[in-house]
Design an enzyme around this catalytic site. Structure first.
Site, short mmCIF file in Angstrom:
data_model
loop_
_atom_site.label_atom_id
_atom_site.label_comp_id
_atom_site.label_asym_id
_atom_site.label_seq_id
_atom_site.Cartn_x
_atom_site.Cartn_y
_atom_site.Cartn_z
N ALA A 166 -6.52 -5.05 7.25
CA ALA A 166 -7.55 -4.06 6.93
C ALA A 166 -8.78 -4.67 6.27
O ALA A 166 -9.76 -3.97 6.05
CB ALA A 166 -6.98 -2.98 6.01
N TRP B 56 0.86 -1.19 0.00
CA TRP B 56 0.00 0.00 0.00
C TRP B 56 0.90 1.23 0.00
O TRP B 56 1.77 1.37 0.87
CB TRP B 56 -0.87 -0.04 1.25
CG TRP B 56 -1.84 1.09 1.40
CD1 TRP B 56 -2.67 1.60 0.46
CD2 TRP B 56 -2.09 1.82 2.62
NE1 TRP B 56 -3.42 2.62 1.00
CE2 TRP B 56 -3.08 2.77 2.31
CE3 TRP B 56 -1.57 1.75 3.90
CZ2 TRP B 56 -3.58 3.66 3.26
CZ3 TRP B 56 -2.05 2.63 4.86
CH2 TRP B 56 -3.05 3.58 4.54
N ASP C 106 -0.46 -5.49 9.12
CA ASP C 106 -1.56 -4.57 8.78
C ASP C 106 -2.72 -5.44 8.30
O ASP C 106 -2.61 -6.10 7.27
CB ASP C 106 -1.10 -3.60 7.69
CG ASP C 106 -2.15 -2.52 7.39
OD1 ASP C 106 -3.25 -2.58 7.96
OD2 ASP C 106 -1.85 -1.62 6.57
N LYS D 79 -13.49 -1.32 6.20
CA LYS D 79 -14.04 -2.16 5.14
C LYS D 79 -15.06 -3.15 5.66
O LYS D 79 -16.18 -3.22 5.17
CB LYS D 79 -12.91 -2.90 4.40
CG LYS D 79 -12.09 -2.03 3.48
CD LYS D 79 -11.05 -1.22 4.25
CE LYS D 79 -10.20 -0.36 3.34
NZ LYS D 79 -9.23 0.45 4.10
#
Length: 394
Positions: free
Chosen positions: A210, A127, A208, A243
Site C-alpha cells: 500500500a 493493519w 499487501d 498513498k
C-alpha cells in the site's frame, strides 16, 4: 428485522479522530489517522493528478461501464510498476478494486473459494482491518511473531519459528514494504529465507503493498514483492494507489493472482471477474484512469515520480529529526529505530497507558498501540512530541 442487530464496536482510529476534533487545545498533534499530510497539515492533490484530470476532462467522451475487472490498461500499468519484469504478463490475472481494502477483501474471498479450510497467518501486529475482514468472511486467523519490542525491529527468528508451524495450503499475509503499523521491514536476505520456507512447507504468500515509493524508492520498495512473485508457485498481491498517488477518496486498487503455471491464468482471471460481479459489479474507473494516464505518459510520470520522491525524502527527514531530538533529550540512542523505520508509520512500542498520558498531558493523539503517523509531524511539532515522549517516561 432491524431489532435483531447489535451495536458494532467503534473503529479505534475513527474514534481517535473524533476525539482530536473535539479537543479545544491549539497545540494538539494528530498522529493517528493513516493519511499523508504535508507540513501545513494538508493532504494535497499531486501535480500529475491535477494535470491528468484536466486532460481527462477535455478528452473523455463517455462515463459508461468498463469491464468487470476494470480497464486492462490499468492492470498492465500497475503490474509493470509493481512487478517489473519479475513475472511474465501472461502468468498474471488482475482486477481493479475499490481501493487497496477492496483488493484485500477480494483476495480473502478468493482464498475461501479456493481452499475453505485454509488459515491466514498475519504478522503481530498488522493493519487491524486485515483481522477484522478475515473474521467477517469466516477465515481462521493465526498470528506470527514479527515486531521485537526491545529493538523495535523485526523479530525474524520468532517469525520463522511460527511460520514453520503453518500447514500446507495455509496463506501467509506479508506487507510488501513500509509495514503498517510498525515501520519495520524485512531485508533482502530475510525475504529470500521466507520464500524458501513457504516453498518448503507449501504455503501461499499474499502480499499487501500500500506504500510503494514511501520507503526507499519505487523500485526498492518493490523488491520483496518481485522476489516472492518470481520465487513462489502462486501469490496474491493486493495493491493500493491511495498513498503514492494521493487519491484516497477515488478508491483505486488492484488485486493480482500470479501463478507460475500459465494454464491457471484464464481461470484466475475469470474468478476475479466473478468476485467483482458478486460484490460491487464494475469497479470504479476515475482514479484508475488517472493512474493509467500518468504511468503511460513520460512527462506526467516524471513529474509524479519527482513529487513522490519529495514526499518520501520529507518523511525520512522527519524521522531523522525526531530521532535526533529524542537522542538529545534522553542522552541515549534508544530511539534510533525511528530513523531506521520506513513509510508513514512507526511503532513506539510503549503501553496504552503512556499513550493515553501523552494525550491527556500534551494533546498527542496516536493509536493506543503507540503507532505514530510520522507524516503528521513538522519541524515545529517535532520538539513538542519528543519532549512529551521523554516526559511520559517512554
Amino acid at each position: 428485522m432491524f431489532e435483531t442487530l447489535k451495536p458494532q464496536p467503534a473503529d479505534k482510529i475513527l474514534a481517535l479522530m473524533q476525539m482530536f476534533r473535539e479537543d479545544p487545545r491549539d497545540n494538539k498533534i494528530d498522529l493517528g489517522v493513516g493519511v499523508y499530510k504535508n507540513a501545513e497539515g494538508l493532504t494535497p492533490v499531486m501535480r500529475a493528478i491535477k494535470a491528468a484530470e484536466h486532460k481527462l476532462w477535455e478528452e473523455q467522451t463517455s462515463k459508461s461501464y468498463v469491464g468487470l475487472a476494470g480497464d486492462p490498461a490499468y492492470g498492465d500499468a500497475m503490474i509493470k510498476l509493481i512487478l517489473g519484469d519479475a513475472v511474465a504478463r501472461d502468468n498474471i490475472a488482475a482486477a481493479a478494486t475499490p481501493g487497496g481494502t477492496g483488493a484485500v477483501r477480494q483476495a480473502f474471498e478468493m482464498i475461501k473459494m479456493a481452499n475453505p479450510s485454509a488459515k491466514v497467518h498475519v504478522s503481530d501486529p498488522t493493519w487491524p482491518n486485515h483481522v477484522s475482514i478475515l473474521q467477517y468472511v469466516g477465515i481462521e486467523t493465526v498470528t506470527y511473531r514479527y515486531f521485537d519490542r526491545e529493538t523495535r525491529g523485526v523479530n525474524f527468528d520468532g517469525m520463522i519459528e511460527d511460520l514453520k508451524l503453518a500447514a500446507k495450503g495455509d496463506v501467509v499475509l506479508l506487507h510488501g514494504c513500509c509495514h503498517n503499523p510498525t515501520g519495520a521491514n524485512l531485508n533482502e536476505t530475510q525475504w529470500q529465507d521466507v520464500i524458501a520456507l513457504m516453498n518448503e512447507r507449501g504455503l501461499i504468500p499474499m502480499i499487501d503493498i500500500a506504500y510503494q515509493g514511501f520507503g526507499d524508492g519505487l523500485e526498492e520498495d518493490a523488491l520483496g514483492v518481485r522476489l516472492v512473485a518470481a520465487g513462489c508457485p502462486e501469490v496474491l498481491i493486493a495493491a493500493s494507489c491511495s498513498k503514492n498517488f494521493g487519491i484516497y477518496r477515488e478508491r483505486t486498487g488492484l488485486l493480482m493472482a500470479v501463478a507460475q503455471d500459465k494454464g491457471l491464468q484464464v481461470v484466475n482471471q475469470g474468478t476475479l471477474a466473478f468476485l467483482n460481479r458478486q460484490n460491487y459489479s464494475f469497479p470504479p474507473d476515475h482514479g484508475a484512469r488517472l493512474v493509467t494516464m500518468i504511468l503511460n505518459d513520460d512527462a506526467l510520470r516524471a513529474d509524479w515520480m519527482a513529487e513522490l520522491e519529495e514526499v518520501r525524502l520529507g518523511m525520512l527527514g522527519l524521522r531523522t529529526d525526531l530521532a535526533n531530538e529524542l537522542q538529545r533529550l534522553s542522552g541515549s540512542d534508544r530511539f534510533g529505530f525511528l530513523a531506521q523505520h520506513r513509510g508513514m508509520f512507526s511503532l513506539l512500542g510503549t503501553s496504552p497507558e503512556l499513550v493515553e498520558k501523552m494525550r491527556l498531558d500534551n494533546g498527542i493523539y496516536m493509536v493506543s498501540d503507540s503507532r505514530m503517523n510520522i507524516a503528521g509531524l513538522n519541524t515545529a511539532t517535532i520538539p513538542v512530541l519528543a519532549k512529551a515522549i521523554i516526559d511520559a517516561g517512554v
